[in-house]
Design a protein around this motif. Sequence first.
Motif, mmCIF file in Angstrom:
data_model
loop_
_atom_site.group_PDB
_atom_site.id
_atom_site.type_symbol
_atom_site.label_atom_id
_atom_site.label_comp_id
_atom_site.label_asym_id
_atom_site.label_seq_id
_atom_site.Cartn_x
_atom_site.Cartn_y
_atom_site.Cartn_z
ATOM 1 N N GLU A 1 51.411 32.086 51.982
ATOM 2 C CA GLU A 1 52.742 32.336 51.436
ATOM 3 C C GLU A 1 53.638 31.104 51.538
ATOM 4 O OE1 GLU A 1 54.292 35.690 53.461
ATOM 5 O OE2 GLU A 1 52.797 37.105 52.668
ATOM 6 N N ARG B 1 41.835 27.400 53.539
ATOM 7 C CA ARG B 1 42.039 28.185 54.749
ATOM 8 C C ARG B 1 40.942 27.918 55.785
ATOM 9 N NH1 ARG B 1 45.753 32.320 53.843
ATOM 10 N NH2 ARG B 1 45.709 32.532 56.131
ATOM 11 N N GLN C 1 37.948 38.078 52.579
ATOM 12 C CA GLN C 1 39.070 38.016 51.645
ATOM 13 C C GLN C 1 38.642 37.404 50.316
ATOM 14 O OE1 GLN C 1 41.639 39.606 52.377
ATOM 15 N NE2 GLN C 1 41.485 39.797 54.601
ATOM 16 N N GLU D 1 49.075 32.463 63.737
ATOM 17 C CA GLU D 1 49.254 33.343 62.583
ATOM 18 C C GLU D 1 49.378 34.779 63.041
ATOM 19 O OE1 GLU D 1 46.405 32.699 59.544
ATOM 20 O OE2 GLU D 1 46.622 30.554 59.583
ATOM 21 N N THR E 1 43.941 41.975 61.960
ATOM 22 C CA THR E 1 44.490 40.762 61.377
ATOM 23 C C THR E 1 43.627 39.573 61.788
ATOM 24 O OG1 THR E 1 45.959 40.376 63.260
ATOM 25 C CG2 THR E 1 46.804 41.767 61.467
ATOM 26 N N VAL F 1 42.679 43.763 57.378
ATOM 27 C CA VAL F 1 43.851 43.755 56.510
ATOM 28 C C VAL F 1 43.543 42.943 55.255
ATOM 29 C CG1 VAL F 1 45.463 43.991 58.442
ATOM 30 C CG2 VAL F 1 44.793 41.726 57.663
ATOM 31 N N GLU F 2 44.183 43.307 54.187
ATOM 32 C CA GLU F 2 44.022 42.578 52.933
ATOM 33 C C GLU F 2 45.074 41.481 52.854
ATOM 34 O OE1 GLU F 2 44.094 45.250 49.676
ATOM 35 O OE2 GLU F 2 42.284 46.344 50.297
ATOM 36 N N GLU F 3 44.606 40.292 52.631
ATOM 37 C CA GLU F 3 45.493 39.126 52.636
ATOM 38 C C GLU F 3 45.084 38.188 51.514
ATOM 39 O OE1 GLU F 3 46.640 35.347 55.566
ATOM 40 O OE2 GLU F 3 45.361 36.980 56.281
ATOM 41 N N ASP F 4 46.069 37.627 50.842
ATOM 42 C CA ASP F 4 45.784 36.640 49.812
ATOM 43 C C ASP F 4 45.324 35.343 50.454
ATOM 44 O OD1 ASP F 4 46.484 38.407 47.833
ATOM 45 O OD2 ASP F 4 48.587 37.760 47.789
ATOM 46 N N TYR G 1 36.366 36.216 58.311
ATOM 47 C CA TYR G 1 37.582 36.845 57.789
ATOM 48 C C TYR G 1 37.905 36.323 56.389
ATOM 49 C CZ TYR G 1 42.551 38.083 57.507
ATOM 50 O OH TYR G 1 43.773 38.563 57.107
#
Length: 591
Positions: A384, A573, A295, A591, A161, A377-380, A291
Amino acid sequence: MRRHLDRGVTVALVLAAGLSAAQFTPGSTGQGGGATPGTTGTGGSNSGTTGTGTSSGTSGSTGTGTSGVPSTGTGANPSTPGPAAPRTPAPTTNPNAGTVIPPSPPVIAPETVDNATSPPDGRAVSPAPMKETAREAQQATEKVSQTPDSEGAPAKAAPLTLAQLVERARTSDSRVEEASAELRKFQALYDQARWAWFPKFEISVGMGGPVPEARNNGLGGPPTSKASYEGDLNFGKVGVTVFSNGNAVLPLYTFGKLSALKKAGAQGPVLGAALRERAQDEAGFQAAQAYFSYQLARSGLQQLDEVSKRLEDAAEKIAALLKEESPQVSQVDTYKVRFFRQVVEARKAEAQQGRLLALTAIGVLANAAPGAEVAVVEEDLEPEAQVEPPSLERALTLAESYRPELTAIAAGIVAREAEVFIRERSYFPDLGLAGFYDVRFTTSATRQKSPFAYDPYNDRTAGLGLVMRGTFDIPIKDAQLEQARAELDKLRAQEKQIRAGIRLEVTKVHGELVAAWARARAFADAEKSARRWVTATFAAFDLGTGETRDLVDAFTAYAQVTGDRSKSWFDVRLGMAALARVTGTPPARSE
């Protein structure tokens, strides 16, 4: 051990299955690999004919082919006896299609080999090897299941993560390790400053010779032996001398110099910790950058795949309409769609290269072994929850409180002030308690017992008293004091520059973050509109009421706004991580 046995049994079973498939699969072709067991040599196309060829299924053919009937010999007549082979069912013929259907492979189990029918020529084939092999394989499998898995395959690491990656980078980055070593050096310097009061013992121990004979009555009288007289070469019974001497001074009062030195040394660990914190912040920010870059590349590939699928559908539709000679499309439309499909493929190659580079950077920052696979990990990119960036005043306040550079420069100023104080007090002497001793023993000399007799051979002296120590190099001390004051003024000027630079940096990063946030929200709404536009245009084109130009325009706008949306959320981000770095708070720790 169990892992190796498992691997060996698995490989053996796979090879056995592959050989069985190669021997019993109907219809296979190739030299030396006939479709029917027992087929050997290189045969022709007709029964009993020798030569090189491919069998066409004629009964009794020899060689390599697709025959369903056992054949014997190498280019020999079918009547010639040859090695026996198991019988296989005769092929069946489909009356409707008029083709020969090969028989299914026979089911041969190791336990039923004993019941196999002997060949018609009466020569028995021993089933012992096959049965023994199956039994050994079964025993090996049971043995493996009972063997403790002391060397089991290592479990695949869970995907990293953002918080885990940042923590690894802040812990194991080489720059952080360098700063940690620097911190240890400052800690050692502080320990040296704390123990500056400890006396410095200067001790000497030695032994020498030869020493001429020196004998008297021990009260300082004349020599009692002829060899004790000087001026001749009669040294008598020579000996050796052993000696030891030492001295030490314990500071009692230094006019505040020791206290100032301890205060200056205490700033070293503070400075080292601030520099290490800055290195950790930099490593953490780069980890967040890698990271989010991964993404961005991953989401870009997904979007390009979606656009490519839609363009493929459009190309198929245009091809169908051209085949029907529809006036709705022309050959130029195929060129347009093909052009955009090639552009998408080019962008896909760039995205794949970016993803690979990001994964490599993640592996380096996570301190992974060379060649080790690192999963993320795959994260948008779009968060959110709606997290608004802090105000500029709040960001500046955080930077004033937590920026490690300000802590480091403040510690440096305190240390320089202590140095100036020490230089100012260097004109005053130091008061202390001093002690010394001197012990000597010579084997060839008489120890003198009278306190008035001089005895350089067997001396025993010691003392303790108050001392005052100082130097009178006034011009040098003046220069050193001026130099210390100049260094202090230099640090104070640097502090002003650092504070101004931090304010400018925070203002710049905050402004970029706010602008990226506004762009991201605008592009998010624009993407929704573009998606509706593409859907409506494609539906109209599918119904025959739309034009290719409208379809291409919609696809172009959708692809562009999708890329702009992803890039804007990437800027958001990354801007949040950059703002955390310039304000002194670790990026993505929450996070």
